[in-house]
Design a protein around this motif. Sequence first.
Motif, PDB file in Angstrom:
ATOM      1  N   ARG A 177     -10.153  -2.231   8.829  1.00 24.45           N
ATOM      2  CA  ARG A 177     -11.135  -1.682   8.629  1.00 24.45           C
ATOM      3  C   ARG A 177     -11.813  -0.566   9.422  1.00 24.45           C
ATOM      4  O   ARG A 177     -12.808   0.164   8.940  1.00 24.45           O
ATOM      5  CB  ARG A 177     -12.255  -3.059   8.569  1.00 24.45           C
TER       6      ARG A 177
ATOM      7  N   ALA B  76      -8.128  15.510   0.185  1.00 24.53           N
ATOM      8  CA  ALA B  76      -6.483  15.545   0.778  1.00 24.53           C
ATOM      9  C   ALA B  76      -6.640  15.217   2.369  1.00 24.53           C
ATOM     10  O   ALA B  76      -7.588  15.690   2.942  1.00 24.53           O
ATOM     11  CB  ALA B  76      -5.982  16.950   0.468  1.00 24.53           C
ATOM     12  N   PRO B  77      -5.543  14.930   2.806  1.00 27.13           N
ATOM     13  CA  PRO B  77      -4.297  14.404   2.013  1.00 27.13           C
ATOM     14  C   PRO B  77      -4.286  13.167   1.597  1.00 27.13           C
ATOM     15  O   PRO B  77      -3.625  12.355   1.431  1.00 27.13           O
ATOM     16  CB  PRO B  77      -3.353  14.557   3.116  1.00 27.13           C
ATOM     17  N   PHE B  78      -5.700  12.433   0.986  1.00 25.69           N
ATOM     18  CA  PHE B  78      -5.637  11.132   0.518  1.00 25.69           C
ATOM     19  C   PHE B  78      -4.906  10.109   1.140  1.00 25.69           C
ATOM     20  O   PHE B  78      -4.062   9.306   0.626  1.00 25.69           O
ATOM     21  CB  PHE B  78      -5.105  11.424  -0.881  1.00 25.69           C
ATOM     22  N   ALA B  79      -5.352   9.880   2.441  1.00 28.29           N
ATOM     23  CA  ALA B  79      -4.643   9.053   3.298  1.00 28.29           C
ATOM     24  C   ALA B  79      -5.215   7.561   2.867  1.00 28.29           C
ATOM     25  O   ALA B  79      -6.097   6.932   3.156  1.00 28.29           O
ATOM     26  CB  ALA B  79      -4.903   9.283   4.805  1.00 28.29           C
ATOM     27  N   LEU B  80      -4.241   6.509   2.661  1.00 22.57           N
ATOM     28  CA  LEU B  80      -4.688   5.197   2.559  1.00 22.57           C
ATOM     29  C   LEU B  80      -4.800   4.730   3.854  1.00 22.57           C
ATOM     30  O   LEU B  80      -4.137   5.031   4.899  1.00 22.57           O
ATOM     31  CB  LEU B  80      -3.313   4.595   1.986  1.00 22.57           C
ATOM     32  N   VAL B  81      -5.384   3.668   4.036  1.00 19.93           N
ATOM     33  CA  VAL B  81      -5.478   2.941   5.198  1.00 19.93           C
ATOM     34  C   VAL B  81      -4.129   2.287   5.496  1.00 19.93           C
ATOM     35  O   VAL B  81      -3.642   2.337   6.493  1.00 19.93           O
ATOM     36  CB  VAL B  81      -6.558   1.703   5.315  1.00 19.93           C
ATOM     37  N   THR B  82      -3.549   1.693   4.584  1.00 21.49           N
ATOM     38  CA  THR B  82      -2.156   1.104   4.373  1.00 21.49           C
ATOM     39  C   THR B  82      -1.722   1.097   3.213  1.00 21.49           C
ATOM     40  O   THR B  82      -2.297   0.865   2.229  1.00 21.49           O
ATOM     41  CB  THR B  82      -2.304  -0.748   4.979  1.00 21.49           C
ATOM     42  N   ASN B  83      -0.364   1.209   3.221  1.00 22.59           N
ATOM     43  CA  ASN B  83       0.528   1.266   2.040  1.00 22.59           C
ATOM     44  C   ASN B  83       1.286   0.138   1.732  1.00 22.59           C
ATOM     45  O   ASN B  83       2.252   0.085   0.974  1.00 22.59           O
ATOM     46  CB  ASN B  83       1.089   2.674   1.770  1.00 22.59           C
TER      47      ASN B  83
ATOM     48  N   GLY C 133       0.375   5.240   4.634  1.00 20.17           N
ATOM     49  CA  GLY C 133      -0.761   4.618   5.051  1.00 20.17           C
ATOM     50  C   GLY C 133      -0.891   4.969   6.520  1.00 20.17           C
ATOM     51  O   GLY C 133       0.065   5.082   7.285  1.00 20.17           O
TER      52      GLY C 133
ATOM     53  N   GLU D  19     -11.474   8.535   2.754  1.00 24.33           N
ATOM     54  CA  GLU D  19     -10.171   9.343   2.999  1.00 24.33           C
ATOM     55  C   GLU D  19      -9.447   9.513   1.809  1.00 24.33           C
ATOM     56  O   GLU D  19      -8.378  10.445   1.498  1.00 24.33           O
ATOM     57  CB  GLU D  19      -9.366   8.870   4.110  1.00 24.33           C
TER      58      GLU D  19
ATOM     59  N   LEU E  49       0.211  15.032   2.601  1.00 27.83           N
ATOM     60  CA  LEU E  49      -0.009  15.010   1.251  1.00 27.83           C
ATOM     61  C   LEU E  49       1.398  14.743   0.708  1.00 27.83           C
ATOM     62  O   LEU E  49       1.548  13.911  -0.409  1.00 27.83           O
ATOM     63  CB  LEU E  49      -0.551  16.074   0.843  1.00 27.83           C
TER      64      LEU E  49
ATOM     65  N   GLY F 284     -12.972  -4.123   1.410  1.00 27.25           N
ATOM     66  CA  GLY F 284     -13.904  -3.761   2.403  1.00 27.25           C
ATOM     67  C   GLY F 284     -13.558  -2.678   3.402  1.00 27.25           C
ATOM     68  O   GLY F 284     -14.069  -2.505   4.265  1.00 27.25           O
ATOM     69  N   LEU F 285     -12.394  -1.826   2.773  1.00 30.30           N
ATOM     70  CA  LEU F 285     -11.924  -0.789   3.512  1.00 30.30           C
ATOM     71  C   LEU F 285     -12.619   0.394   2.893  1.00 30.30           C
ATOM     72  O   LEU F 285     -12.799   0.531   1.761  1.00 30.30           O
ATOM     73  CB  LEU F 285     -10.725  -0.571   3.364  1.00 30.30           C
TER      74      LEU F 285
ATOM     75  N   GLN G 116       0.763   2.581   8.879  1.00 31.39           N
ATOM     76  CA  GLN G 116       2.020   2.289   8.904  1.00 31.39           C
ATOM     77  C   GLN G 116       2.382   3.792   9.936  1.00 31.39           C
ATOM     78  O   GLN G 116       3.430   3.533  10.650  1.00 31.39           O
ATOM     79  CB  GLN G 116       2.743   2.942   7.518  1.00 31.39           C
TER      80      GLN G 116
ATOM     81  N   GLN H  28      -9.367   3.958  10.141  1.00 30.49           N
ATOM     82  CA  GLN H  28      -9.341   5.297  10.026  1.00 30.49           C
ATOM     83  C   GLN H  28     -10.263   6.012  10.810  1.00 30.49           C
ATOM     84  O   GLN H  28     -10.048   7.169  11.385  1.00 30.49           O
ATOM     85  CB  GLN H  28      -9.584   5.522   8.330  1.00 30.49           C
TER      86      GLN H  28
END
Lengths: 683, 683
Positions: B175, A323-330, B149, A319, B144, A314-315, B152, B178
């Motif tokens: 959620r 670019a820069p393709f930011a994950l919410v969390t890695n 994340g 993004e 990039l 549900g995120l 993080q 971002q």
Amino acid sequence: MSDTTAYVVFTPSGRRGRFEVGTPILECARRLGVDLDSVCGGRGMCGRCQVLVAEGDFPKHGIKSSPDSVSQISAVEEKYASMRGMKVGHRLGCSTRLLNDVIIDVPPESQVHRQVVRKQAEARDITINPVVRPYYVEVGEPDLYHPSGDFQRLASALKLDWDIELQDTDLYVLRALQTTLREGDWKVTAAVRHTLGKYDEIVGLWPGLKNRLFGLAIDTGTTTVSCQLVDMASGEVLAVAGAMNPQIRFGEDLMSRVSYVMGKPESVTEMSAVLRDTINQLISENCDEAQVDCTDIIEVVMVGNPIMHHLALGLNPSELGVAPFALVTNVAVKVYAEDDLGLNTCLGARAYFLPCIAGHVGADAAAVVLSERPDLSKEITLIVDVGTNAEIILGNRDKLYAASSPTGPAFEGAEISCGQRAAPGAIERMRIDKETLQARYKVIGCDLWSDEAGFDAAIEPTGVTGICGSGIIEALGEMYLAGILKTDGVIDGDLAKKYDCVQADGSTFSYLIREGEPEIRIIHSDVRSIQLAKAALFAGAQLLMDHMGIDKVDRISLAGAFGSHIDTKYAMLLGMIPDCPLDKVRSVGNAAGTGARIALLNAQSREDIEQLVTRIEKIETAVEPRFQDHFIKAIAIPHLDQEFPNLARTMTLPARSEKEKKEAEANNGISRRQLRKMRKSGG
Amino acid sequence: MSDTTAYVVFTPSGRRGRFEVGTPILECARRLGVDLDSVCGGRGMCGRCQVLVAEGDFPKHGIKSSPDSVSQISAVEEKYASMRGMKVGHRLGCSTRLLNDVIIDVPPESQVHRQVVRKQAEARDITINPVVRPYYVEVGEPDLYHPSGDFQRLASALKLDWDIELQDTDLYVLRALQTTLREGDWKVTAAVRHTLGKYDEIVGLWPGLKNRLFGLAIDTGTTTVSCQLVDMASGEVLAVAGAMNPQIRFGEDLMSRVSYVMGKPESVTEMSAVLRDTINQLISENCDEAQVDCTDIIEVVMVGNPIMHHLALGLNPSELGVAPFALVTNVAVKVYAEDDLGLNTCLGARAYFLPCIAGHVGADAAAVVLSERPDLSKEITLIVDVGTNAEIILGNRDKLYAASSPTGPAFEGAEISCGQRAAPGAIERMRIDKETLQARYKVIGCDLWSDEAGFDAAIEPTGVTGICGSGIIEALGEMYLAGILKTDGVIDGDLAKKYDCVQADGSTFSYLIREGEPEIRIIHSDVRSIQLAKAALFAGAQLLMDHMGIDKVDRISLAGAFGSHIDTKYAMLLGMIPDCPLDKVRSVGNAAGTGARIALLNAQSREDIEQLVTRIEKIETAVEPRFQDHFIKAIAIPHLDQEFPNLARTMTLPARSEKEKKEAEANNGISRRQLRKMRKSGG
């Protein structure tokens, strides 16, 4: 031997010790730290602690072991055997008491940390190291004079019998607690989740004895979703179910789904909901097949590419579209399967998402790493997981690299004129007669070749329906070997004069595999689609090899549905993968799904992969100028300037003139536009 | 003084040290461990680190301190002062740099652990020790080339700037993450919840600087629900709202509510829901009054008796209705205020329920203990919290006892013919003229006595509406002193011949307080109701005194709405509480609410009470034969055989003949039935 103690040796662990005569074998095992399972805590109910008493002289140990070295079969064992059945010679460790020196064998099925054998050669077995385990306890009843909460008495029983230290408890456990305790007449089984080195939590509670608990390993792919139901004690896969990803209605490929969300942010909820419904449908199918109650599912592991990972949680994945393709969390994410995701499981079940490696390399790639563990070897392994995108992992115990390459869906049979997904009726193998240029082929679901007697009858009622990814690879490879396809990817029109199977098709030519209904042929644009896809794959691998400073790899693993059907020889012939000894190129099947199952069954593996992903260097193909260069050169078949010496040792590769190479180089100009287009849609 | 360092002394802490010239005062404070607040981390935004530069000679420290000992007012301070205002002489600690030896005063409002002064005499101040605090950070933007994340990078900023170690994070934080980061241009304030010695968690996240966060202290009584909105930094109560408990529709008293649930288990959800709606209404009133956004509420503390505690949590309270009165859990419970309870707060806000002491002694009693802390004194304190039931706590630093006594609702004005709750128009004070036996009285909301000029006008438009609990106590006390009421609780019918205010009422007599509309009088059954209630209270206290082996107490605290209005002298005169020096009998107001507020503001207090309740010995009045005996003897006014020497020193108590006592003893027989009835309804 004359005193009141006796000596016991456990096999296969080799642990040994001296105990008072009369001590139950389970008790001996516990005190020696022998891995002997028990859910009921020695009450003769669960049957998990079954052992074998060795018979014979064991001079090495100075022991003469026999059934008489332990107590006679007890009433408890007889009752258990009559109700649940027991193999001949098996004894319940909790009911069997030490009388004399003895050798006790703990069979694999009585070990908590038993091994799950993986069929695939070279693959390490999975050691079961449960995240959640069932514990049976008898709870003290409330006492007016010494008031204490029901939960505190349950916690005390778990501490006393199992040394479990509970922390905060969730409300759903408390809400069902009093009813369950009374329904079970103060005897209950608690499923307790252990977080390594941290804390224990109750996940579920059942009246009486609960011997079997289940888990799910879910792989949410862009196109398909698959769900394995696993017995958490034996590691056995009880059922596998799969379905199309329902999010396809929001966009066939990932980027069109992200675009949809960007235009309509509230659609995240909708997209999560349709995925949830599909997963619940798969859970239902799994549970029906295995005759399991879904509320006995106490742990879930989920993997997927970053966008699917985000949508499943549900995120909002917007993004990840720019670019820069930011994950919410890695990092790995742990949520409630029911409350947070809406999955039909035990209320307390957690869903564990493997960590994402980068904005384009997701939890599915992490799962592949967990399945293949390239970090454990000195040899350099290239892992290619081909789905709608290709995840590429390269490295060894010293260093690991990862990238995602925008292959597009051609390898899955999409964007191919006669293409289809791998399913019964799809051509998956093909050979071309060098003289007649006629094709013969095999289809999925039939063991006969098309030129063998009885083929037409054997393929009824499905018939031949199309050609799948691995079929196309073989078709193009055979066409190349037969001289139909030139190094620049053009079907040789000159052949049309001599052979019926090569036919004009507008300004280009096509190759006819099969006449009739349906007619199956390879057209010019099919070749182009595959060329672009395989060039992206090869270029990605080459980019990682550049980073690692190597020009050849020791091993190649092909993962994914596509990788598991393909003849690796043709993949190399077509220039999908770099040169490598052919016996070192393996199909490893659904490695992402296997990785998910490993994470489901083995708590330590989660720590391992969480650590490991931090060591993986992420390469972003989109910003590496070299990628484009590699890509252009890889469009030619098999490649403009790479050699394939290992392949050449196994087959005669067509000779290529300098003129042919020049033509191939010139033709590549057309692909820069297509490359940009692929980037946009491929993610 | 000639070197490049300078000496700084902080008051009132007395901490001191030498630092490089140019070091910001906030930095000096941090390095010395001085309690100087900051939300923005020294960026001149939050204004929390305001300090005063002492001026003058301080021979004790060998320092001549002056405004010139620090840097001039900076542009940052000027900007802050112009936007938010700043008191003359105040400086921002983060913008003020050390130039020379100096004395810096940290005013209370700049201390994190400031004191909240309690008005009540003898009460200890509340030290603020926040469970949740706001932290402003500037988060690194995604890169990039070094993918990580967003979460993080937020966690890294919190670690770097504030040494916060985040653990697992909840999905609701992820959620919104971002969007919030980008809305705040990578500058955000995180509300971080600290669990002592365990872990830190993000509770809420806001773009930019968020200076003020709020908490709720909620007391869910059987009859009323009250809700305090508290500023979590200053400890200030910003608003108080109260309402009737809507569960009254399911049963006026606790036991009828439990009976309702027993007959219809699914009604737990319904009863929790109506309570939730009422609390949300109170939250809304609080927030409107204080101009606060409810999503800025980041912590909730709830207290209540065991049945209300269970219903608030959605736990079925049926087991509390029958012996052995088993609680689901007797430890503190921490849940999500929004997700678990449906309260309109910040999504990540937790609701903390204080521990219950026993099946009949709840989290409200624990809160009273936390407010009064009888465990810190050598003196023996008796605490009586009178609501619909009475919670009784007795003890000192050596030993604590607790019990619940089934007083019924008479003290709250219920079951009294002209009774009503304490509200404007209710008679709360009364005096009887010994000659005429005429009553004069005061009503809530008016400062005049009824025989003073202008009374009738002053009480408009409400008028006199009834008599509240404290009014009844005074009325009966005055009637007893005037000889209208005899020691057996009978209104003396002989007086009816001489005085108009004593009137026949069937076979008994009544006392007329006020003629007209409405007529207010005390009838025979009113006296009986109060007798039973006060006997239950006295007997409970006496039972605990028996257990402690004492026959007098050093101090008495009367808690609850009733206790805060009552004239303690009359309570003793009527035999509600045992004898004690009158100056040691105090009304301590809403101690349960205060205890909830302490738990809200001070993290350590939660650990304290969680430990403390395990040391409290719980006495179950229902199973103590002595309770019944004590009860029977306590029905007489003031008591059949207890002496009240302290009371006798302050007023002339009516002499009682042996005949009168005998009559009282004989009359008590009627009450055994009523005792059983009370037990059934009182819980």
